[in-house]
Design an enzyme around this catalytic site. Structure first.
Site: not given
Length: 237
Positions: A51, A79, A93, A186
């Protein structure tokens, strides 16, 4: 990875540290244009979208290596990031404004750890409206920006291999997450806030590994450009 093919088009894998507010396509376009500026024609593709608000490891495939993209996309990903509790956003987000603010001071570390553990394992996950998934010829994010919702968007199975809480500094929770292909962090951040009853959204995200590929081996976009241009000059000496 400093090996850049200049003879033929066998291709390479380039590990790039994507900067914030760049799309994955922005990085692909920059590298493709660099090859063009150097007088080389190269196919360039990426192995798994990040993203715009996320940073970190983006694997680019060039030349004939682009045929291996699907295999790399299937690899698990790791992540690190932070979730802000006590508020939500439509995009899950920082791309959209907060709403639903509430107090989180009552949350203890044990409860937060339990919520993270509850999200581990296999589940069915719907892609968020603010995503690049196609629906009837349009990207979902295009519809979302027009205020439209697609409740029938298809859920897919994902696996959260591990969800580790690294530290807590309310309203922020810092984490490390190992997930399968197709998992939207997210959405997991939003679900995390729902389990805790206070809402939450992804405040920051950095991809640190894809399979055995690590962010520690990645170059910045500018460094990658320099490597390509330097390789071109070296090849014509």
């Amino acid at each position: 990875m400093e090996t850049v093919t200049m003879n033929g088009d066998t291709g390479d894998f380039l590990l790039v540290d994507k900067p914030i507010d760049w799309t994955s396509f922005d990085v692909v376009a920059k590298i493709r244009n660099t090859y063009s500026a150097a007088g080389l024609r190269r196919k360039v593709g990426h192995c798994g979208t990040l993203d715009p608000r996320a940073t970190g490891l983006l694997i680019l495939a060039t030349g004939r290596k682009t045929k291996q993209i699907s295999g790399l996309e299937a690899l698990d990903k790791v992540y690190e990031g932070s979730i802000k509790l006590g508020a939500m956003t439509e995009s899950h987000d920082t791309e959209s404004p907060e709403y639903g603010a509430c107090d989180v001071r009552h949350l203890g570390t044990d409860k937060i750890q339990s919520a993270a553990a509850a999200l581990e394992g296999r589940c069915m996950q719907k892609p968020p409206m603010h995503s690049a998934v196609w629906h009837k010829g349009k990207r979902l994010y295009e519809l979302a920006r027009k205020g439209q919702d697609v409740p029938e968007r298809k859920a897919r199975e994902i696996c959260v291999n591990s969800f580790t809480v690294l530290s807590v500094d309310l309203p922020f929770v810092y984490f490390r997450m190992d997930v399968s292909k197709g998992a939207y962090i997210r959405v997991l951040a939003h679900d995390f806030g729902q389990i805790l009853g206070v809402g939450g959204y992804l405040a920051s995200l950095r991809r640190v590994a894809i399979g055995d590929f690590s962010i520690s081996d990645a170059k910045s976009v500018s460094e990658t450009v320099e490597i390509i241009l330097r390789g071109t000059k070296d090849s014509v000496r």
